[in-house]
Design an enzyme around this catalytic site. Sequence first.
Site, PDB file in Angstrom:
ATOM      1  N   GLU A 167       0.814  -1.229   0.000  1.00 17.79           N
ATOM      2  CA  GLU A 167       0.000   0.000   0.000  1.00 17.79           C
ATOM      3  C   GLU A 167       0.846   1.277   0.000  1.00 17.79           C
ATOM      4  O   GLU A 167       0.416   2.311   0.515  1.00 17.79           O
ATOM      5  CB  GLU A 167      -1.060  -0.005   1.120  1.00 17.79           C
ATOM      6  CG  GLU A 167      -0.576   0.026   2.552  1.00 17.79           C
ATOM      7  CD  GLU A 167      -1.739   0.017   3.591  1.00 17.79           C
ATOM      8  OE1 GLU A 167      -1.816   0.969   4.367  1.00 17.79           O
ATOM      9  OE2 GLU A 167      -2.530  -0.950   3.611  1.00 17.79           O
ATOM     10  N   ALA A 168       2.013   1.206  -0.589  1.00 17.50           N
ATOM     11  CA  ALA A 168       2.932   2.355  -0.732  1.00 17.50           C
ATOM     12  C   ALA A 168       3.463   2.867   0.595  1.00 17.50           C
ATOM     13  O   ALA A 168       4.021   3.964   0.657  1.00 17.50           O
ATOM     14  CB  ALA A 168       2.296   3.504  -1.530  1.00 17.50           C
TER      15      ALA A 168
END
Lengths: 342, 342
Positions: free
Chosen positions: A308-309
């Site tokens: 999710e970055a």
Amino acid sequence: MTIAATGLPFDDIRRLMSDLPTADQKAIGQCRARDAQLTKPPGALGKLEAMAEWVAAWQGSYPPRISRPVVAVFAGNHGVVAQGVAAYPAEVTAQMVANFQSGGAAVNQICKTFDLGLKVFELALEKPTRDITLDAALDEADCAATMAYGMEAIAGGCDLLCIGEMGIGNTTIAAAICHGLYGGKPEDWVGPGTGVDAEGVKRKAYAVARAVELHAAHLHDPLEVLRRLGGRELAAMAGAILAARTQGVPVLLDGYVATAAAAVLHAMRPDALDHCMAAHCSAEPAHRNLLKKIGKEPILDLGMRLGEASGAALAAGLLKAAVNLHNDMATFASAGVSDKPA
Amino acid sequence: MTIAATGLPFDDIRRLMSDLPTADQKAIGQCRARDAQLTKPPGALGKLEAMAEWVAAWQGSYPPRISRPVVAVFAGNHGVVAQGVAAYPAEVTAQMVANFQSGGAAVNQICKTFDLGLKVFELALEKPTRDITLDAALDEADCAATMAYGMEAIAGGCDLLCIGEMGIGNTTIAAAICHGLYGGKPEDWVGPGTGVDAEGVKRKAYAVARAVELHAAHLHDPLEVLRRLGGRELAAMAGAILAARTQGVPVLLDGYVATAAAAVLHAMRPDALDHCMAAHCSAEPAHRNLLKKIGKEPILDLGMRLGEASGAALAAGLLKAAVNLHNDMATFASAGVSDKPA
């Protein structure tokens, strides 16, 4: 930046890839000239100096700026979860997208901490890609259109792009891409992902082995690796990385899955990721090896394995500091500090 | 917290050291209970999870908070520069203090980036410590008073303390302390510092060898190592670290010199630095070895070697993110995300 509806869709991608901009040598020279005057011993800020220079080099202008950083999270679902490769049910992908949208996920808190914009790209979650052990994940038109959609990540202005993903089952997809691109054994490229047990890791390796065997005749072409063994969020990330290159936006790559998407471009052209830095090294065991394959040193190594970055957003905080250091420190002359040897 | 004017000054330090608070087990339990409910796989935030827990454990309360972070930079001058050990003239210490005060130094930019408070402690710059190759750097009263002055770093409220320094010649002082505490060869503990050449490094090793030889009979006592081989900013940092422990303030240690000051406390009591994290591993070669001696894994490894708390301030940004993640992420229940296995 849009993909023409006529012709073979991958041809448009290949055309973009054949004409990539290079680093701005003038901006690099300007960075070095200023860095030498800043009130510190030469080289004393270590990698932070190289980070500021890299930002300017790929923005193609001086001074480096991070005033519109964007964190882009791409979410997709995968038919391969039918092979029992994931620790969580596929519904979690959509549930986590809702969590991103309502501000409750990890990446939201990191974006708030460092004042980063967040964009979430939901990629037909109700329509998982085909099971790669049985078929190609995507057809060419769908794959190319998804890459084009990923290019939207930088629409509306952006001077730093952090790339990440969410997708139950996608560490198996990343492993299949790596095994397809680099060979070795399937076991070299699989790991616990979000937390499958040893039996689950074996199922992942078996699924990867079968998928690569099934598509073996086509894997000399990296774009075929992407469409046959990949997934929507990986295609979109590859598109976003490519668009960032053409538009002068430096990129921070998140973890194993984002790096696998990037590796497709690297396999097409070894210099295709020169505008990308590896934000961190994930705890997913294959990530370190993959980073070596694409020649990247990670900025952080904190044992994260969330996706999710989150790792890319964390490194963006350091990159902001690097740019502020370069732009705002006093010079020896302005501060009246001696730069003469003792 | 003030050192009594009567009695042997070091006795007050020893008394404080004999009664150190321990980590708050209740706060640790509360952290773990909440962490298990956050919308992420267990352990997926890696060291960030341990960082949030560590903040709460040493603040002695739950939830962890970083709302008043302080970066403290201690500056001192050293008689040992007469031995030709430094790349810059001693005047640069005062010039850099002025640079901190006018906002032009590296640490200022990092503090602005992450919204950290900055305090600069100027320690009698006009009165360098005595040359350690000829005499003890400080007498006991001066050393203890300087430690007490360093304790002021947390006065006025502070929930995270980043410790760093500025002092031309002080990597030689750090090397002397390390050689005094840990033995080995002088060459193991010296390096280029701000940038001396190979001949300069030899002069540093020679100065360290002579200093340790001169004071050898007294080095079984870590406080004697500090006063004989140390310097004002190192004494003040040791005091600040000790005060932070007694007042429930977690500490981020900067580079080689700050870690050498901390090592004095570690030599007195191996658990004395449990409330400290090593912010980074410096490019000064001996720092990695010193971190091993005190049993610390650095958070960052970016090849920095500037001092002035720059690495500690950078790590403080990550620590803020870690605390925000812990406190502000949604739980599986609140976000409606499934935490059941597939």
